[in-house]
Write a protein that holds these residues in place. Structure first.
Motif, short mmCIF file in Angstrom:
data_model
loop_
_atom_site.label_atom_id
_atom_site.label_comp_id
_atom_site.label_asym_id
_atom_site.label_seq_id
_atom_site.Cartn_x
_atom_site.Cartn_y
_atom_site.Cartn_z
N LEU A 159 0.86 -1.02 -0.03
CA LEU A 159 0.03 -0.12 -0.16
C LEU A 159 0.90 1.20 0.02
O LEU A 159 0.52 2.27 -0.79
N LYS A 160 1.90 1.25 0.78
CA LYS A 160 2.80 2.43 0.81
C LYS A 160 3.46 2.63 -0.58
O LYS A 160 3.27 4.04 -0.95
N VAL A 161 3.70 1.69 -1.32
CA VAL A 161 4.58 2.06 -2.68
C VAL A 161 3.36 2.28 -3.53
O VAL A 161 3.67 3.33 -4.37
N VAL A 162 2.35 1.66 -3.73
CA VAL A 162 1.39 1.68 -4.59
C VAL A 162 0.33 3.13 -4.67
O VAL A 162 -0.20 3.55 -5.54
N GLY A 163 0.17 3.37 -3.15
CA GLY A 163 -0.35 4.64 -2.86
C GLY A 163 -2.15 4.79 -3.11
O GLY A 163 -2.54 5.63 -3.25
N PHE A 164 -2.69 3.33 -3.27
CA PHE A 164 -4.09 3.34 -3.44
C PHE A 164 -4.60 1.86 -2.86
O PHE A 164 -3.61 1.10 -2.73
N ASN A 165 -5.94 1.88 -2.62
CA ASN A 165 -6.61 0.55 -2.18
C ASN A 165 -7.84 0.71 -3.02
O ASN A 165 -8.61 1.37 -3.34
N THR A 166 -7.77 -0.71 -3.53
CA THR A 166 -8.87 -0.87 -4.60
C THR A 166 -9.90 -1.95 -3.83
O THR A 166 -11.04 -2.36 -4.71
N GLU A 167 -9.21 -2.80 -2.85
CA GLU A 167 -10.13 -3.82 -2.45
C GLU A 167 -10.81 -3.59 -1.07
O GLU A 167 -10.15 -3.46 -0.11
N PRO A 168 -12.21 -3.04 -0.69
CA PRO A 168 -12.65 -2.85 0.24
C PRO A 168 -12.85 -3.69 1.50
O PRO A 168 -13.02 -5.04 0.82
N VAL A 169 -12.63 -3.41 2.55
CA VAL A 169 -12.88 -4.26 3.80
C VAL A 169 -14.35 -4.42 3.95
O VAL A 169 -15.10 -3.44 3.93
N LEU A 170 -14.88 -5.46 4.09
CA LEU A 170 -16.27 -5.83 4.10
C LEU A 170 -16.73 -5.66 5.65
O LEU A 170 -16.16 -6.42 6.45
N LEU A 171 -17.46 -4.69 5.90
CA LEU A 171 -17.93 -4.38 7.51
C LEU A 171 -19.34 -4.71 7.33
O LEU A 171 -20.09 -4.23 6.29
N THR A 172 -19.80 -5.21 8.58
CA THR A 172 -21.28 -5.15 8.76
C THR A 172 -21.74 -4.39 10.01
O THR A 172 -21.15 -4.19 10.89
N TYR A 173 -23.17 -3.61 9.71
CA TYR A 173 -23.54 -2.92 10.66
C TYR A 173 -25.05 -3.16 11.21
O TYR A 173 -25.65 -3.98 10.33
N PRO A 174 -25.38 -2.95 12.11
CA PRO A 174 -26.80 -3.25 12.67
C PRO A 174 -27.90 -2.66 11.66
O PRO A 174 -27.73 -1.84 11.09
N ASP A 175 -28.90 -3.65 11.28
CA ASP A 175 -30.02 -3.24 10.41
C ASP A 175 -30.41 -1.69 10.71
O ASP A 175 -30.69 -1.49 11.76
N SER A 176 -30.82 -0.89 9.89
CA SER A 176 -31.18 0.56 9.85
C SER A 176 -32.24 0.88 9.01
O SER A 176 -31.80 0.85 7.73
N GLU A 177 -33.24 1.28 9.66
CA GLU A 177 -34.23 1.48 8.85
C GLU A 177 -34.15 2.74 8.05
O GLU A 177 -34.42 3.03 6.95
N ILE A 178 -33.30 3.78 8.68
CA ILE A 178 -32.85 5.13 8.13
C ILE A 178 -32.00 5.00 6.94
O ILE A 178 -32.51 5.47 5.73
N MET A 179 -31.17 4.09 7.19
CA MET A 179 -30.35 3.66 5.92
C MET A 179 -30.88 3.14 4.70
O MET A 179 -30.79 3.37 3.54
N ASP A 180 -31.67 2.05 5.02
CA ASP A 180 -32.60 1.31 4.03
C ASP A 180 -33.36 2.40 3.31
O ASP A 180 -33.55 2.39 2.04
N ASN A 181 -34.17 3.43 4.01
CA ASN A 181 -34.85 4.21 3.17
C ASN A 181 -34.09 5.25 2.40
O ASN A 181 -34.45 5.60 1.33
N LEU A 182 -32.65 5.64 2.95
CA LEU A 182 -31.86 6.37 2.04
C LEU A 182 -31.46 5.74 0.88
O LEU A 182 -31.49 6.28 -0.18
N MET A 183 -31.39 4.44 0.86
CA MET A 183 -30.84 3.58 -0.20
C MET A 183 -31.90 3.58 -1.28
O MET A 183 -31.66 3.83 -2.36
N LEU A 184 -33.21 3.38 -0.61
CA LEU A 184 -34.33 3.44 -1.77
C LEU A 184 -34.35 4.72 -2.45
O LEU A 184 -34.94 4.70 -3.82
N LYS A 185 -34.32 5.69 -1.96
CA LYS A 185 -34.42 7.08 -2.55
C LYS A 185 -33.09 7.28 -3.48
O LYS A 185 -33.04 7.86 -4.75
N VAL A 186 -32.09 6.70 -3.36
CA VAL A 186 -30.77 6.64 -4.36
C VAL A 186 -31.00 5.71 -5.52
O VAL A 186 -30.95 6.30 -6.46
N MET A 187 -31.73 4.69 -5.20
CA MET A 187 -31.96 3.91 -6.42
C MET A 187 -32.75 4.37 -7.28
O MET A 187 -33.24 3.81 -8.37
N LYS A 188 -33.73 5.51 -6.79
CA LYS A 188 -34.60 6.00 -7.77
C LYS A 188 -34.01 6.98 -8.86
O LYS A 188 -34.67 7.22 -9.88
#
Length: 411
Positions: free
Chosen positions: A135-164
């Motif tokens: 990482l130090k030499v190439v200066g970039f990261n292209t493979e995200p770490v997979l993180l999980t979070y508690p289910d969130s109605e607020i986040m789900d509603n935001l995503m639905l709006k984005v998908m429109k």
């Protein structure tokens, strides 16, 4: 409080996204890799396999620098562009059987250090340092770490709006997956997403323990070398794909062992009988339906193994895991498999492949015995992480698996 922030991604232009995006390098057969490199000049594989240009395999720091060079060439040729303002990216994957959706963002290394981002696997120091140097030499990261979070109605509603709205990318792949990405740049939506993550006291690493650990090491090293460190530098974060717990899919890894450690079939079964109730199933493909039940294929027959719970002591979340029970009561004491990572007598098949694969491998003579079990649950994963424990290697095979090259995080 989790600090998950937007960033200015380097991305392929809209017309080239489907050609740039690649599966992880190790997921290609030699033939597939050669075909991609020969016939697709836009593939991200050209960046991470820079020796192809010279028809020569290159390793170590020379390879790191060439990766950097190929990446800069993609930018110079305007295959890649960079967003002018920090954004979140909503990413949706449609496979033949599943749908996955989540947010690509930058996660804080300070949260990693403070255990706001919790882990459940051990990492190897040599791999951590190798990835850190890369990482130090190439200066970039292209493979995200997979993180999980508690289910969130607020986040789900935001995503639905984005998908429109109109997606930034929408393309299909040869394995019949569909990939769709939306850029989230409106100040209102960005603020809502950031605020919602700030309400979450804990996030969990689902996949990418070495990637997160190496990013943490790089941040420590960069901070020590920077007398003007402010905490806002890009090296203080690592790219992540955040998905809610209910959308994560966890599969098991089956175990295959090359031999019975010098035991006859009868001697092996007698030793198993101390800890398990054994039933022969013949050619019936037995699939466990309960925790602490195991499938075993041995000498042309399937067997069910049921843990004798009156003999076994459950002391913590780790001792409840089927992968741990299998290791502690069969693999280690009976079959003498001490090192699950490095012993060449053991191999793994992830649970997306049928138990028939275990039968095929044992019947072919490549292996003597195979074991299957139910997949771990997200609740088990979280309990192990909450107690500061680590699972045995290859305890989980987790989806989604993301494409490389769609969003790039520069340090």
């Amino acid at each position: 409080m989790a600090k998950i922030v937007p960033f200015k991604a380097v991305r392929p232009t809209k017309d080239k996204a489907g050609m740039v995006a690649s599966r992880p390098y190790e997921n290609y057969s030699a033939g597939e890799l050669k075909a991609q490199l020969e016939y697709n000049p836009f593939s991200f594989l050209h960046i991470i396999n820079p020796g192809y240009k010279f028809q020569h395999e290159i390793t170590g720091e020379k390879r790191f620098q060439l990766v950097r060079n190929r990446y800069l060439e993609f930018k110079e040729e305007e295959i890649f562009i960079q967003d002018k303002t920090p954004c979140y990216y909503f990413y949706k994957i449609l496979t033949r059987t599943n749908m996955f959706s989540g947010i690509i963002a930058a996660a804080s290394v300070q949260d990693y250090e403070d255990n706001v981002i919790k882990r459940h696997e051990d990492t190897l120091a040599n791999r951590e340092n190798l990835f850190k140097d890369y990482l130090k030499v190439v200066g970039f990261n292209t493979e995200p770490v997979l993180l999980t979070y508690p289910d969130s109605e607020i986040m789900d509603n935001l995503m639905l709006k984005v998908m429109k709205g109109e997606p930034e990318y929408e393309f299909s792949t040869y394995n019949k997956e569909k990939h769709i990405l939306w850029k989230i740049e409106s100040p209102e939506k960005v603020a809502k997403i950031k605020a919602e993550f700030e309400t979450m006291p804990t996030l969990y690493i689902a996949d990418g323990h070495h990637r997160s650990a190496s990013s943490y090491l790089l941040a420590k090293e960069s901070k020590a070398a920077n007398p003007n460190h402010t905490g806002k530098e890009p090296y203080n974060y690592f790219m992540s794909f955040l998905i809610s717990e209910s959308k994560l899919q966890i599969f098991e890894f089956s175990r295959l062992i090359t031999d019975l450690n010098g035991l006859s079939k009868e001697e092996f079964l007698i030793q198993l009988d101390l800890w398990f109730r054994i039933e022969s199933r013949g050619l019936e493909v037995y699939t466990p339906t309960k925790k602490h039940h195991f499938n075993m294929y041995l000498d042309g027959e399937f067997h069910s193994l049921y843990l004798r719970k009156t003999n076994y002591e459950f002391t913590d979340s780790l001792s409840n895991l089927d992968t741990y029970i299998l290791y502690q009561k069969i693999l280690k004491p009976i079959l003498n498999i001490q090192d699950l990572r490095n012993d060449d007598r053991i191999a793994y098949i992830h649970g997306k492949n049928d138990l028939i694969e275990i039968k095929s491998q044992v019947d072919s003579g490549n292996f003597a015995v195979g074991f299957g079990m139910l997949p771990l649950t997200i609740e088990e994963l979280k309990k192990v992480a909450d107690e500061g424990l680590t699972m045995p290697p290859k305890s989980t095979y987790i989806e989604p698996k993301l494409r490389s090259g769609l969003t790039i995080y520069e340090f």
